[in-house]
Enzyme design. Structure first.
Site, PDB file in Angstrom:
ATOM      1  N   ASP A 192       7.140  14.831   4.670  1.00 31.02           N
ATOM      2  CA  ASP A 192       6.152  14.309   3.717  1.00 31.02           C
ATOM      3  C   ASP A 192       6.207  15.064   2.390  1.00 31.02           C
ATOM      4  O   ASP A 192       6.484  16.271   2.357  1.00 31.02           O
ATOM      5  CB  ASP A 192       4.746  14.421   4.334  1.00 31.02           C
ATOM      6  N   ASN A 212       4.356   2.198   6.401  1.00 32.56           N
ATOM      7  CA  ASN A 212       5.082   2.310   5.122  1.00 32.56           C
ATOM      8  C   ASN A 212       5.558   0.952   4.576  1.00 32.56           C
ATOM      9  O   ASN A 212       5.908   0.850   3.394  1.00 32.56           O
ATOM     10  CB  ASN A 212       6.280   3.262   5.244  1.00 32.56           C
TER      11      ASN A 212
END
Ligand code: IPE
Ligand code: IPE
Ligand code: MG
Length: 263
Positions: free
Chosen positions: A36, A84
């Protein structure tokens, strides 16, 4: 394979001596990374978010090498979540192209290192067929390797895996009273995957974000603040060091904590 043995039989890193038997030098058998911070890395440089994804490639290779050299048996990398898909289409399209390029570019390296590659998820029809084929080709190429197993979670969602396992179990007509944690887990994708010992989530975020929900049930977590494109082998080794400091109780009591009850 002995957990201390690396994929190609090389000695483990001198930084990480000792057996993986719960002793002080133990190496986590299964490490999972929530990669991330790519977008923030780019934005802090006034670059488009996609530059952060491109910069992530070097970290991925560094971490694979570091994990292998340390004697980690299983490495799982969260590359794209079911959530996502909700990102802007130009970012999603970019990621599809980037991952394809990375997989093709590093296939020979991964195979030469004795790494067995798998892709977890990959069910959405929006995945370009060429990319799905490249995933299949890499899995076939490396399928017999006996070194570290690298699982790339792509179009992955922990809840979806659990729902799919429930569906599969129902289709198998298993009587309800025969369903145990083990029989349930047998219906998950890649049921041979061991529980995750250590999850590393970079960028300081402290969330599960729907990652391998079943397998992380008793994992240790570390949250290094460094953004994924800046994360390097040295950070990875620091995470392994943090892991070694942890007491894993699994709901029990450590031998040195057992005392006579005071009345
Ligand atoms: C992780 O980085 C990569 C993917 C989710 C594909 P992000 O893109 O989430 O980066 P931040 O969190 O926005 O900084
Ligand atoms: C999790 O990161 C997914 C991956 C790293 C692939 P996100 O950046 O998508 O997660 P949230 O939105 O912060 O929960
Ligand atoms: Mg993020």
């Amino acid at each position: 394979m002995n957990m201390q043995q690396t994929a190609d039989g090389a000695a483990p890193s001198p930084d990480l001596p000792g057996p993986s038997d719960g002793g002080p030098g133990r190496v986590p058998h299964h490490v999972a990374c929530v990669m991330d911070g790519n977008g923030r890395w780019a934005q802090s440089r006034a670059l488009p978010r996609t530059s952060g994804h491109s910069a992530a490639e070097a970290t991925v290779i560094d971490v694979i090498e570091a994990a292998r050299a340390a004697g980690v048996g299983w490495l799982s990398l969260y590359a794209f979540s079911t959530e996502n898909w909700g990102r802007p289409s130009n970012e999603v399209d970019f990621l599809m192209r980037l991952v394809r390029r990375v997989v093709r570019k590093h296939a020979v390296f991964l195979h030469a290192r004795g790494i067995r590659c798998r892709f977890l998820g990959v069910t959405d029809p929006r995945i370009p067929p060429k990319l799905a084929r490249d995933f299949d080709d890499l899995m076939t190429l490396t399928g017999d390797n006996r070194g570290m197993t690298l699982t790339v979670a792509f179009d992955h969602g922990g809840r979806r895996d659990i729902v799919e396992a429930a569906r599969s179990l129902l289709r198998s007509n298993t009587p309800a009273e025969s369903v145990t944690e083990q029989t349930f887990a047998d219906h998950l994708p890649y049921p041979d995957t061991p529980d995750v010992d250590l999850v590393i989530r970079t960028s300081g975020e402290q969330r599960i974000s729907n990652f391998m929900l079943w397998q992380v049930a008793y994992a240790e977590w570390v949250f290094p603040p460094v953004l994924w494109p800046d994360f390097r082998a040295s950070h990875f080794l620091e995470c392994l060091h943090s892991y070694r400091q942890r007491d894993r109780r699994f709901g029990g009591v450590l031998p040195n904590e057992i005392g006579e009850p005071r009345l």
